[in-house]
Design a protein around this motif. Structure first.
Motif, short mmCIF file in Angstrom:
data_model
loop_
_atom_site.label_atom_id
_atom_site.label_comp_id
_atom_site.label_asym_id
_atom_site.label_seq_id
_atom_site.Cartn_x
_atom_site.Cartn_y
_atom_site.Cartn_z
N ASP A 226 39.72 30.86 37.54
CA ASP A 226 38.79 31.26 36.47
C ASP A 226 38.59 32.77 36.43
O ASP A 226 37.56 33.25 35.95
N HIS A 227 39.56 33.52 36.96
CA HIS A 227 39.49 34.98 36.96
C HIS A 227 38.21 35.46 37.65
O HIS A 227 37.60 36.46 37.26
N PHE A 228 37.81 34.73 38.69
CA PHE A 228 36.54 34.98 39.37
C PHE A 228 36.50 36.36 39.99
O PHE A 228 35.47 37.06 39.90
N SER A 229 37.59 36.80 40.61
CA SER A 229 37.62 38.10 41.29
C SER A 229 38.29 39.19 40.47
O SER A 229 38.42 40.32 40.94
N ASN A 230 38.74 38.85 39.27
CA ASN A 230 39.28 39.84 38.32
C ASN A 230 40.66 40.37 38.72
O ASN A 230 41.01 41.52 38.41
N VAL A 231 41.49 39.54 39.37
CA VAL A 231 42.85 39.95 39.70
C VAL A 231 43.69 39.95 38.42
O VAL A 231 43.69 38.97 37.68
N PRO A 232 44.42 41.03 38.12
CA PRO A 232 45.24 41.07 36.91
C PRO A 232 46.33 40.00 36.95
O PRO A 232 46.83 39.66 38.03
N PRO A 233 46.72 39.46 35.79
CA PRO A 233 47.82 38.47 35.75
C PRO A 233 49.08 39.03 36.41
O PRO A 233 49.48 40.16 36.15
N THR A 234 49.71 38.22 37.26
CA THR A 234 50.87 38.65 38.03
C THR A 234 51.87 37.51 38.12
O THR A 234 51.49 36.35 38.32
N ALA A 235 53.14 37.82 37.97
CA ALA A 235 54.20 36.82 38.06
C ALA A 235 55.38 37.39 38.82
O ALA A 235 55.53 38.60 38.97
N LEU A 236 56.22 36.49 39.29
CA LEU A 236 57.49 36.88 39.91
C LEU A 236 58.57 36.82 38.83
O LEU A 236 58.66 35.84 38.09
N VAL A 237 59.36 37.89 38.73
CA VAL A 237 60.33 37.98 37.65
C VAL A 237 61.69 38.43 38.17
O VAL A 237 61.81 39.00 39.25
#
Length: 623
Positions: free
Chosen positions: A233-244
């Motif tokens: 729920d984006h509780f800690s405000n970590v930016p969206p991140t993916a492995l690419v």
């Protein structure tokens, strides 16, 4: 280092011939599973990435034969690994989009050793996959698809990425058509000590112990993704991140292990596995301004995440600060905190964390009801299931650290400990240049001792023929750094409980017996103090190796290191007081039970010390 694609790339992938979503994509997955076709990415120790399509009948032997075209060394001298597993022949455990690591069985550093570099006609074929491919089709990464599309459009218009000058690893700002930074990309083979590090910190192959001995070179990228996935729920405000998988000529390629750059001779187009994080516009980081004005809720939420994932490198430089208003003339106003750089979280063993927020006043304020509800809603079992599904290459040892720290956080919050108290119990102390185990580690050592005494544990696996992760293989390199753990455990078992109560378990019983006489707090304080004193007097740290990692530094790096007094530079080789991966599954379950039984006594002791210190501070301020 152009990427080779054996056979034809799968259709309908992120930048394929057509896009599939919803029911159409699910139907595509079902068809793919029924046909047994999967696409995987094989990465060499030097960072080269190759896309390979697997058929139902493929096994490790046939894949190696196909890969032999690309490498100038015999296939029998290599091994194919997938996270914890060294793949022998069966590939059924490998999922679509999974990154595999091709390793040489014998590592040499002489100049005559053949380099794992692409050769053969297949590598001359054009990479028909897109410039950016997200290595998962989960809905968790939907927000990054548009960002990737914007970057691809910008690249076609000639908008080039910008290398990031700070830090010890390779990182790049990728921009949109307007020239605005929208994502930061960190290739796994450009991490500190990795073969293609652009800043001179080279010397190790992918898969070896890295900047932190319990975090392997090339594996920080999926930890960045794990932190985002665990931030429900984006509780800690970590930016969206993916492995690419991402392809561009801006990436660095060194000519061999000595770190000489070959880019000066020829501009190469490189395909790499990398973490891909959405860039968040901000005004400065936490090291550039006083922390007293930061919102209590923001500090608490970031601290909760750091404890769960045992973040070993949380400092002001990786906490971005974004102004929400100007606050008027001469005022600071409200701000928002954005935590980044989670590549050194979820270590394979209990490391010494680095929580800069421990000393901030916000961390000493009790949790709010909303925060307590969030903590109690956490389910470490479901967390592990989710991470195995989304990041199948994650090691089981990392998941056990996650479970242990989440259980510790949940129980501590129920007992009424604040964020600072929890963080202090997880942090080691340094005395005379030596490490002492944290209170969390002491509890784990005692829990392992109690577990080993249980007759119910069978020396053999309960499931006949059960396949186990190859922790012995994985931990060979770590043992070279840490030294043997056996002697440490025996030393502790013989000496650490020779004062007063023989164990924390007996301590708990003694407390229960004295409750009627209201002497429990006194006994608790004396006994645990003797336990701590015993460990210090026996000098447990002497059984561990000591030293410092001192990578070469230039002037730019020196400035960066001065500005951030963090755990990521001149790291002492951490003592390994507790391993979690050496326990079989049944032993791990019993260990967790023993661990939870010990927590109440430890938390009570922490509360007693806190109250005593508070009283002393209040009465000793005499002028």
């Amino acid at each position: 280092m152009a990427m080779a694609v054996f056979k034809a790339p799968l259709k309908g992938e992120f930048h394929g011939a057509r896009k599939m979503e919803g029911k159409q994509y699910k139907h595509h997955l079902l068809q793919q599973q029924s046909s047994g076709r999967r696409r995987v990415f094989v990465q060499t120790e030097t960072g080269c990435v190759l896309g390979v399509e697997l058929d139902r009948n493929d096994n490790v032997h046939t894949v190696k034969k196909r890969l032999q075209i690309a490498f100038n060394f015999p296939t029998e001298e290599s091994s194919l690994t997938f996270g914890d597993m060294v793949l022998k022949n069966d590939l059924s455990a490998v999922r679509n989009d999974s990154p595999l690591l091709l390793k040489r069985n014998l590592m040499h550093r002489s100049s005559s050793t053949p380099c794992l570099s692409p050769t053969g006609n297949d590598l001359q074929r054009k990479d028909r996959s897109g410039p950016i491919e997200i290595l998962s089709h989960s809905h968790c990464f939907m927000s990054l698809k548009q960002t990737a599309n914007d970057i691809v459009k910008a690249m076609k218009m000639g908008v080039e990425p910008i290398p990031v000058n700070g830090g010890l690893g390779g990182a790049y700002y990728f921009r949109n058509e307007m020239g605005q930074s929208v994502a930061i990309v960190k290739p796994t083979d450009e991490e500190p000590f990795a073969p293609n590090n652009p800043k001179g910190f080279v010397g190790k192959a992918l898969g070896q112990p890295g900047l932190k001995p319990s975090v392997r070179v090339g594996e920080t990228g999926f930890r960045e993704v794990a932190a985002y996935l665990l931030d429900y729920d984006h509780f800690s405000n970590v930016p969206p991140t993916a492995l690419v998988k991402i392809t561009h000529s801006v990436f660095n390629v060194n000519d061999g292990m000595d770190g000489n750059k070959s880019r000066e001779k020829k501009k190469l187009v490189s395909s790499k596995i990398a973490s891909f994080q959405k860039f968040v516009p901000h005004d400065f980081d936490a090291s550039d301004h006083g922390t007293s004005s930061f919102p209590v809720a923001s500090v608490h939420r970031i601290g909760i995440l750091d404890i769960r994932i045992l973040n070993t490198d949380r400092h002001g430089g990786n906490l971005l600060v974004k102004k929400l208003d100007d606050g008027g003339v001469g005022r600071f106003g409200q701000v928002e905190l954005i935590p980044i750089d989670h590549g050194l979280c979820l270590p394979e063993t209990l490391e010494d964390p680095y929580f800069e927020w421990i000393h901030w006043p916000q961390a000493s304020i009790p949790f709010s009801e909303e925060e307590l509800d969030y903590i109690q809603s956490l389910d470490p079992v479901k967390d592990c299931e989710m991470l195995r599904r989304e990041l199948p290459m994650i090691r089981e040892a990392c998941l056990r650290v996650l479970v242990l720290c989440t259980v510790f956080l949940k129980e501590a919050a129920v007992f009424g400990l604040c964020l600072a108290e929890i963080g202090e119990m997880m942090t080691r102390e340094f005395r005379a240049g030596e490490e002492e185990p944290s209170e969390l580690e002491m509890l784990c050592i005692e829990a392992k001792r109690l577990t080993s005494e249980k007759d119910v544990l069978s020396p053999k696996s309960d499931v006949e023929g059960e396949t186990e992760f190859q922790f012995d293989i994985d931990y060979n390199d770590l043992d070279l750094v840490y030294g043997s753990e056996t002697g440490t455990n025996e030393f502790f078992a013989k000496n650490s409980f020779s004062y007063g109560c023989s164990s924390l378990g007996e301590l708990k019983e003694s407390i229960a017996e004295e409750e009627e006489d209201d002497k429990d707090e006194t006994i608790l304080t004396i006994s645990l103090s003797k336990l701590s004193t015993s460990m210090k007097n026996n000098n447990l740290s002497n059984t561990m190796g000591s030293g410092h990692l001192k990578p070469p530094r230039d002037n730019k790096t020196d400035k960066a290191l001065v500005s951030h007094k963090s755990a990521n530079v001149q790291l002492p080789v951490s003592a390994n007081f507790v391993k979690l991966a050496d326990m079989k599954e049944v032993e791990w379950v019993v260990f967790l039970e023993r661990f939870q039984e010990l927590l109440h006594s430890a938390f009570a002791e922490r509360k007693t010390l806190t109250l005593r210190n508070t009283q002393r501070l209040g009465t000793s301020c005499k002028f």
